[in-house]
Scaffold this active site. Sequence first.
Site, mmCIF file in Angstrom:
data_model
loop_
_atom_site.group_PDB
_atom_site.id
_atom_site.type_symbol
_atom_site.label_atom_id
_atom_site.label_comp_id
_atom_site.label_asym_id
_atom_site.label_seq_id
_atom_site.Cartn_x
_atom_site.Cartn_y
_atom_site.Cartn_z
ATOM 1 N N ASN A 1 46.601 -21.958 -57.447
ATOM 2 C CA ASN A 1 47.520 -22.708 -57.378
ATOM 3 C C ASN A 1 47.468 -22.669 -59.012
ATOM 4 O O ASN A 1 46.983 -23.801 -59.440
ATOM 5 C CB ASN A 1 47.786 -23.832 -56.522
ATOM 6 C CG ASN A 1 48.850 -25.064 -56.794
ATOM 7 O OD1 ASN A 1 49.566 -24.657 -57.635
ATOM 8 N ND2 ASN A 1 48.886 -25.851 -55.550
ATOM 9 N N GLU B 1 52.901 -22.933 -56.527
ATOM 10 C CA GLU B 1 53.663 -23.734 -57.002
ATOM 11 C C GLU B 1 54.120 -23.019 -58.424
ATOM 12 O O GLU B 1 53.844 -23.685 -59.414
ATOM 13 C CB GLU B 1 52.804 -24.824 -57.145
ATOM 14 C CG GLU B 1 52.861 -25.485 -55.990
ATOM 15 C CD GLU B 1 52.379 -27.324 -56.079
ATOM 16 O OE1 GLU B 1 53.425 -28.482 -56.669
ATOM 17 O OE2 GLU B 1 51.492 -27.408 -56.334
ATOM 18 N N ASP C 1 46.757 -22.401 -51.364
ATOM 19 C CA ASP C 1 46.543 -23.545 -51.498
ATOM 20 C C ASP C 1 47.156 -24.081 -49.651
ATOM 21 O O ASP C 1 48.217 -23.871 -49.413
ATOM 22 C CB ASP C 1 47.582 -23.871 -51.661
ATOM 23 C CG ASP C 1 47.196 -25.879 -51.495
ATOM 24 O OD1 ASP C 1 46.321 -26.127 -51.227
ATOM 25 O OD2 ASP C 1 48.111 -26.899 -53.568
ATOM 26 N N ASN D 1 45.527 -26.730 -48.643
ATOM 27 C CA ASN D 1 46.184 -28.092 -48.675
ATOM 28 C C ASN D 1 45.280 -28.503 -47.472
ATOM 29 O O ASN D 1 46.475 -29.562 -46.502
ATOM 30 C CB ASN D 1 47.840 -28.678 -48.335
ATOM 31 C CG ASN D 1 48.382 -28.974 -50.047
ATOM 32 O OD1 ASN D 1 47.485 -29.763 -50.731
ATOM 33 N ND2 ASN D 1 49.613 -28.487 -50.092
ATOM 34 N N ASP E 1 41.228 -24.329 -51.247
ATOM 35 C CA ASP E 1 41.766 -23.468 -51.838
ATOM 36 C C ASP E 1 41.487 -22.310 -51.179
ATOM 37 O O ASP E 1 40.032 -22.646 -51.455
ATOM 38 C CB ASP E 1 42.518 -22.428 -53.417
ATOM 39 C CG ASP E 1 43.015 -24.010 -53.704
ATOM 40 O OD1 ASP E 1 44.423 -23.595 -54.146
ATOM 41 O OD2 ASP E 1 42.678 -24.758 -54.737
ATOM 42 N N ASP F 1 45.733 -28.393 -61.792
ATOM 43 C CA ASP F 1 44.711 -29.239 -60.970
ATOM 44 C C ASP F 1 43.785 -28.506 -59.609
ATOM 45 O O ASP F 1 42.752 -28.794 -59.758
ATOM 46 C CB ASP F 1 45.652 -29.781 -60.420
ATOM 47 C CG ASP F 1 46.417 -30.387 -59.418
ATOM 48 O OD1 ASP F 1 47.343 -28.819 -59.290
ATOM 49 O OD2 ASP F 1 47.387 -31.541 -59.225
ATOM 50 N N HIS F 2 44.559 -27.149 -59.777
ATOM 51 C CA HIS F 2 43.711 -26.197 -58.743
ATOM 52 C C HIS F 2 43.283 -25.205 -60.053
ATOM 53 O O HIS F 2 43.249 -24.754 -60.655
ATOM 54 C CB HIS F 2 44.270 -24.865 -57.981
ATOM 55 C CG HIS F 2 44.866 -26.128 -57.077
ATOM 56 N ND1 HIS F 2 45.190 -26.170 -55.689
ATOM 57 C CD2 HIS F 2 46.058 -26.950 -57.500
ATOM 58 C CE1 HIS F 2 45.706 -27.559 -55.200
ATOM 59 N NE2 HIS F 2 46.824 -28.169 -56.036
#
Length: 256
Positions: free
Chosen positions: A8, A35, A147, A149, A217, A246-247
């Site tokens: 991501n 993303e 991802d 989530n 992930d 941030d991933h």
Amino acid sequence: MTKIASWNVNSLKARLPHLIDWLEQAKPDVVLLQETKMSDDVFPFMEIKAAGYEVEAAGQKTYNGVAVLSRRPIEVKTNRLPGGDDDPQARYLEAVTGGIRVASVYLPNGNPVDTDKFTYKLSWMARLHNHARDLLATEEPFVLGGDYNIAPTDTDTHDPRAWAGDALCRPESRAAYRRIVNLGLTDAFRAVSRDPAYSWWDYRAGAWSRDEGLRIDILLLSPQAADRLQDAGIDRTPRGWEKPSDHTPVWCDLSD
């Protein structure tokens, strides 16, 4: 050996130099991006092809967006998750490359949990469950990576109590995830390691420096792909770069 990775990138426009650098360093064969946050008309196809990869994208302006990169030709099977014909969100791209079916998955976040966003998350997961069941019936090797989530268990979060009420850790989310896995899929990383390890760290409050993250992930493998699993891991390197996503990428190696 075929190395399949998922990342991501949290805006491909902002992270394109990171992606190109990482492709050169890690040398994956297939990459599933989430993303990308850009429509297909502005997607950097030329730059990625110059790095040695074919690429297909399912984009959306400003939000969502997924892509598949491969060193081999890519045949797109669908650019939307079946079962939601009126769903405009670009969260799923499925293709065949190098003899294996792959899908880039960007599951809804679902927060706040007392809104339609959580309902959408759970309904999207039900659609993914049904599609995974149909794919399993083909007995083909496939990887559903992205991802999710979801932090599947407390081991996948640095502070289970603090995250207990979040959509990423709610019992309903975890149960929906288990229903998908229990169809017969294998979490590549958990097949090789039971240790706490994370793939996402908040930008705030020094979460990265203190290693306070979540493992959200995930690469889910069909039985035919899991039989070929040689190794899997989390590549923390890009998270330490300047202005990172941030991933960070997750990956698995499948024998040929």
